[in-house]
Design a protein around this motif. Structure first.
Motif, PDB file in Angstrom:
ATOM      1  N   LEU A 215      42.613  43.780  42.031  1.00 46.82           N
ATOM      2  CA  LEU A 215      43.952  44.174  41.603  1.00 46.82           C
ATOM      3  C   LEU A 215      43.903  44.736  40.187  1.00 46.82           C
ATOM      4  CD1 LEU A 215      45.945  41.097  42.940  1.00 46.82           C
ATOM      5  CD2 LEU A 215      45.779  43.360  43.992  1.00 46.82           C
TER       6      LEU A 215
ATOM      7  N   GLY B 145      52.204  33.938  51.020  1.00 53.10           N
ATOM      8  CA  GLY B 145      51.952  33.766  49.598  1.00 53.10           C
ATOM      9  C   GLY B 145      51.349  35.010  48.999  1.00 53.10           C
ATOM     10  N   PRO B 146      51.103  35.042  47.697  1.00 57.97           N
ATOM     11  CA  PRO B 146      50.569  36.237  47.029  1.00 57.97           C
ATOM     12  C   PRO B 146      49.126  36.518  47.415  1.00 57.97           C
ATOM     13  CG  PRO B 146      50.658  34.396  45.500  1.00 57.97           C
ATOM     14  CD  PRO B 146      51.339  33.928  46.749  1.00 57.97           C
ATOM     15  N   LEU B 147      48.751  37.765  47.275  1.00 60.33           N
ATOM     16  CA  LEU B 147      47.364  38.178  47.471  1.00 60.33           C
ATOM     17  C   LEU B 147      46.650  38.046  46.135  1.00 60.33           C
ATOM     18  CD1 LEU B 147      45.315  39.613  49.462  1.00 60.33           C
ATOM     19  CD2 LEU B 147      45.985  41.740  48.334  1.00 60.33           C
ATOM     20  N   ARG B 148      45.536  37.335  46.127  1.00 61.17           N
ATOM     21  CA  ARG B 148      44.819  37.063  44.888  1.00 61.17           C
ATOM     22  C   ARG B 148      43.762  38.133  44.599  1.00 61.17           C
ATOM     23  NH1 ARG B 148      48.240  33.531  42.543  1.00 61.17           N
ATOM     24  NH2 ARG B 148      48.691  31.767  43.933  1.00 61.17           N
ATOM     25  N   HIS B 149      43.495  38.303  43.313  1.00 65.70           N
ATOM     26  CA  HIS B 149      42.417  39.191  42.859  1.00 65.70           C
ATOM     27  C   HIS B 149      41.093  38.758  43.480  1.00 65.70           C
ATOM     28  CE1 HIS B 149      40.368  41.922  40.129  1.00 65.70           C
ATOM     29  NE2 HIS B 149      39.640  40.953  39.633  1.00 65.70           N
TER      30      HIS B 149
ATOM     31  N   GLU C  63      54.025  37.942  54.438  1.00 62.99           N
ATOM     32  CA  GLU C  63      52.915  37.103  54.002  1.00 62.99           C
ATOM     33  C   GLU C  63      53.445  35.806  53.371  1.00 62.99           C
ATOM     34  OE1 GLU C  63      49.178  37.312  54.014  1.00 62.99           O
ATOM     35  OE2 GLU C  63      50.233  38.092  55.764  1.00 62.99           O
TER      36      GLU C  63
ATOM     37  N   THR D  73      46.596  39.352  38.316  1.00 64.62           N
ATOM     38  CA  THR D  73      45.634  38.645  39.169  1.00 64.62           C
ATOM     39  C   THR D  73      46.198  38.304  40.533  1.00 64.62           C
ATOM     40  OG1 THR D  73      46.320  36.529  38.210  1.00 64.62           O
ATOM     41  CG2 THR D  73      44.441  37.664  37.174  1.00 64.62           C
ATOM     42  N   SER D  74      47.429  38.725  40.828  1.00 63.46           N
ATOM     43  CA  SER D  74      48.003  38.456  42.149  1.00 63.46           C
ATOM     44  C   SER D  74      49.063  39.498  42.462  1.00 63.46           C
ATOM     45  CB  SER D  74      48.605  37.048  42.212  1.00 63.46           C
ATOM     46  OG  SER D  74      49.691  36.935  41.305  1.00 63.46           O
ATOM     47  N   LEU D  75      49.321  39.680  43.754  1.00 64.42           N
ATOM     48  CA  LEU D  75      50.340  40.611  44.239  1.00 64.42           C
ATOM     49  C   LEU D  75      51.266  39.837  45.163  1.00 64.42           C
ATOM     50  CD1 LEU D  75      51.179  43.663  44.252  1.00 64.42           C
ATOM     51  CD2 LEU D  75      49.851  43.887  46.365  1.00 64.42           C
ATOM     52  N   GLU D  76      52.552  39.817  44.835  1.00 61.83           N
ATOM     53  CA  GLU D  76      53.517  39.026  45.589  1.00 61.83           C
ATOM     54  C   GLU D  76      53.868  39.699  46.916  1.00 61.83           C
ATOM     55  OE1 GLU D  76      54.645  36.009  44.784  1.00 61.83           O
ATOM     56  OE2 GLU D  76      53.302  36.083  43.043  1.00 61.83           O
TER      57      GLU D  76
ATOM     58  N   THR E 141      40.237  38.932  46.626  1.00 59.90           N
ATOM     59  CA  THR E 141      40.355  38.395  47.981  1.00 59.90           C
ATOM     60  C   THR E 141      39.487  39.196  48.946  1.00 59.90           C
ATOM     61  OG1 THR E 141      42.604  37.599  47.624  1.00 59.90           O
ATOM     62  CG2 THR E 141      41.944  37.996  49.900  1.00 59.90           C
TER      63      THR E 141
END
Length: 658
Positions: A313, A290-294, A288, A317-320, A296
């Motif tokens: 999440l 970039g990170p997945l945001r809260h 991916e 607030t994000s997952l790398e 999404t």
């Protein structure tokens, strides 16, 4: 016959998946005219080869899935609930975009057994074949298929097919037998009607077994159906089970094809539970950007279902990219899910696979997602082994765990409950909405608190006879309230705590009244004994003692707790022997009535008591279980000797443990 081995094909479009399946089985898995015309697989196709490989009787079943990017949903459905994978890479093209995406999906679905077939090997020389093999081995690194054999073959010439078939049998093997010991679940990926037969649904059996005549539920809709016929491995059968693909002929009241949808589940009735909030472990693909945001928006693929939703999440607030964490998937429509189910996330337009993982709890709460207790439970439920998950959950749950919820989420069969609970040293306790489970260690800790509380009470208040159940309850944190009953009962059974009337105390505790209270009690006892059956009401008793009613009420209540008086009502504190005597009068009056009834008038006349005490006394009989109200009278339903034993025996006449 041994259990079948069900394999999902995977790979880029036009890399020869369907041709390879046909070469291995003799069956063309392309069923639709449009597929024939376009030369690609659009929907799931199925083919079986019986007596395959080196194991006599082994059946290889292939789920041929499409390779086109827009049909990844169908690929996910086909790769769910299989024993292993056959990843196909064409020797002339090498690794392509859908090769990577399909491998990512197999990895996210936890498919760790499989073989890679380098197809069209007759079209390239040895150097090219070695380069593609090295490219594939590099691609597999770090995935669940990292150690999968890589075999060249040709569907056109037949080269390498025998070795491939043997490796599939030896490397993949059938599903684990333990899955058959759970409740039945089949993920519906196709449904159609057959003339003269009726409605048929097909799919992978994820757990349990099914037999002709069984009654199941279509979930999440909740329609009841009956199984009229079964085909397993493309053969008529009386039963089917986990690790097999089955076609079930189902019937039900006013059931039609429109009542069944791709993505539904056929389940044992007690496993039905539409889910819209899935607590999950989520891994974002390393690829991916970039990170997945809260929050999404995503497409959630689980079994054969695809539902829109959002990712909440639980860790920041994000997952790398490449990271894993806990999350909740809030869905726009309900689907069937249980703990351990694998899922895949794609972007909201369903063009790119984002990540995926495993369902932890399909019935996540709306609030308290990030609370320490909830987090501890989710970490425990993330453990694949039932016994370890239960033990870990018990260790972290002060207020116990909901056993019915655990059984449902983990699909634990009723027959497996007892040994599972025993392995975790679990004590089953009735809860407000079902069964609660506490560890023996947790109940021992509660018992320690009870003994400490009573010891302190006896030391600081020697004139206090003990604590009622409600008072003991109030001394514990609310989350431990359900644990009080079993902990207290264990202490009573062991004699470490005793019960006198409605109060509990430690062995050897003797009530020591202050001298002034002893003197007043002796006066009260003398006055009430002289009154006989017609005991004085509080106002009259206080007047005889030269006190106001509110001045002596605390002592009277204390004497009632000890068992030396009975509090019949706010206005009457009666000697236990007087209550027992009046209960004997009630038995005599009822025995003389033609219908065995105790009436107010007859009782009052026989007892010779004031009208003011008559009704409170009769209501006290009702509350104690000695009498039962029936219209205008009462019937004796209790034993006077056990309920109203006077003297020191009054210690046993309080209400039972609530």
């Amino acid at each position: 016959m041994s259990a079948p081995i069900i394999l999902a094909t995977a790979g880029h479009i036009d890399h020869g998946k369907t041709s390879l399946v046909k070469a291995l089985t003799g069956i063309d898995a392309d069923r639709l005219p449009e597929e024939k015309a376009r030369g690609i697989t659009l929907d799931l196709g199925f083919a079986y080869r019986h007596d395959a490989g080196s194991r006599t009787g082994t059946t290889l079943g292939f789920v041929d899935v499409p390779g086109h990017e827009r049909l990844v949903r169908t690929m996910v459905a086909g790769a769910t609930g299989v024993d292993g994978a056959l990843l196909v890479v064409a020797a002339d093209d090498g690794v392509m975009p859908q090769t990577r995406e399909h491998l990512s999906i197999l990895d996210l679905l936890g498919i760790g057994r499989g073989v890679v077939a380098i197809t069209k090997s007759d079209r390239v020389d040895a150097t090219r074949l070695a380069a593609v093999t090295a490219e594939v081995r590099s691609l597999l690194a770090g995935t669940t298929l990292a150690d999968a054999p890589i075999l060249p073959c040709s569907s056109r010439t037949g080269a390498g097919l025998a070795a491939l078939s043997a490796h599939l049998v030896e490397t993949v093997g059938p599903a684990e037998e333990g899955a058959r010991q759970r409740g039945f679940r089949l993920a519906v990926d196709r449904h159609f009607t057959v003339p003269g037969v009726g409605l048929v649904v097909t799919g992978a059996v994820h757990a349990g077994t099914v037999a002709v005549g069984d009654r199941l539920l279509l979930s999440p809709g909740g329609r009841e159906v009956r199984v009229r016929g079964i085909r397993a491995q493309d053969r008529d059968a009386e039963r089917g089970g986990a690790g097999e693909r089955c076609a079930l002929n189902i019937v039900g009241p006013r059931l039609s094809r429109e009542d069944v949808h791709r993505g539904d589940w056929l389940v044992a009735p007690d496993l039905h539970g539409p889910a819209t909030r899935l607590d999950v472990r989520l891994r974002l693909l390393p690829s991916e950007p970039g990170p997945l945001r809260h929050r999404t928006p995503v497409q959630v693929h689980l079994g054969a279902a695809a539902v829109a939703g959002r990712v909440l999440l639980l860790d920041g607030t994000s997952l790398e990219p490449g990271a894993e964490g806990l999350a909740q998937l809030t869905l726009d429509a309900p689907l069937g899910a249980l703990g351990g189910d694998r899922y895949v996330l794609r972007d909201v337009s369903a063009r790119r696979t984002l990540g995926g993982g495993r369902v932890v709890d399909p019935f996540g709460p709306r609030r308290g997602l990030r609370s320490p207790n909830r987090r501890a439970l989710l970490e425990a439920l993330s453990e694949p082994d039932d016994a370890r998950a239960l033990s870990q959950a018990l260790a972290g749950a002060e207020g116990g765990i909901d056993l019915d919820h655990f059984r449902h989420v983990r699909n634990v069969a009723p027959a497996a409950e007892a040994p599972l609970f025993a392995s975790a040293d679990l004590r089953v306790v009735p809860g407000p909405s079902g069964r609660l489970g506490f560890s023996g260690q947790r109940l021992d800790a509660v018992a320690d608190q009870l003994r400490t509380r009573l010891d302190a009470l006896h030391r600081d208040e020697p004139d206090n006879p003990g604590l009622t159940y409600e008072e003991l309850l109030g001394s514990l944190p609310r989350m431990l309230h359900p644990a009080l009953r079993p902990a207290l009962q264990a202490e009573l059974d062991a004699g470490r705590v005793l019960r006198r009337g409605s109060v509990h105390h430690r062995p050897g505790h003797v009530v020591r009244l202050a001298p002034v209270d002893v003197e007043l009690w002796e006066q009260i006892c003398a006055i009430q004994r002289a009154a006989g059956r017609d005991q004085h009401r509080l106002s009259r008793l206080a007047e005889r003692l030269g006190h106001e009613p509110d001045e002596i009420r605390p002592l009277l209540d204390k004497l009632g707790r000890i068992g030396w008086l009975r509090r019949v009502s706010k206005a009457y504190y009666v000697l236990p022997e007087a209550v027992a005597d009046l209960a004997g009068v009630a038995e005599t009056v009822a025995g003389e009535h033609p219908e065995g009834l105790l009436t107010v008038g007859n009782f009052r006349a026989a007892a010779g008591i004031d009208r003011h005490i008559t009704m409170p006394l009769l209501e006290h009989f009702d509350a104690a279980g000695f009498t039962t109200r029936l219209g205008e009278g009462r019937r004796i339903t209790g034993n006077r000797q056990t309920i109203f034993t006077p003297g020191e025996g009054a210690a046993a006449m309080g209400p039972a443990l609530p």
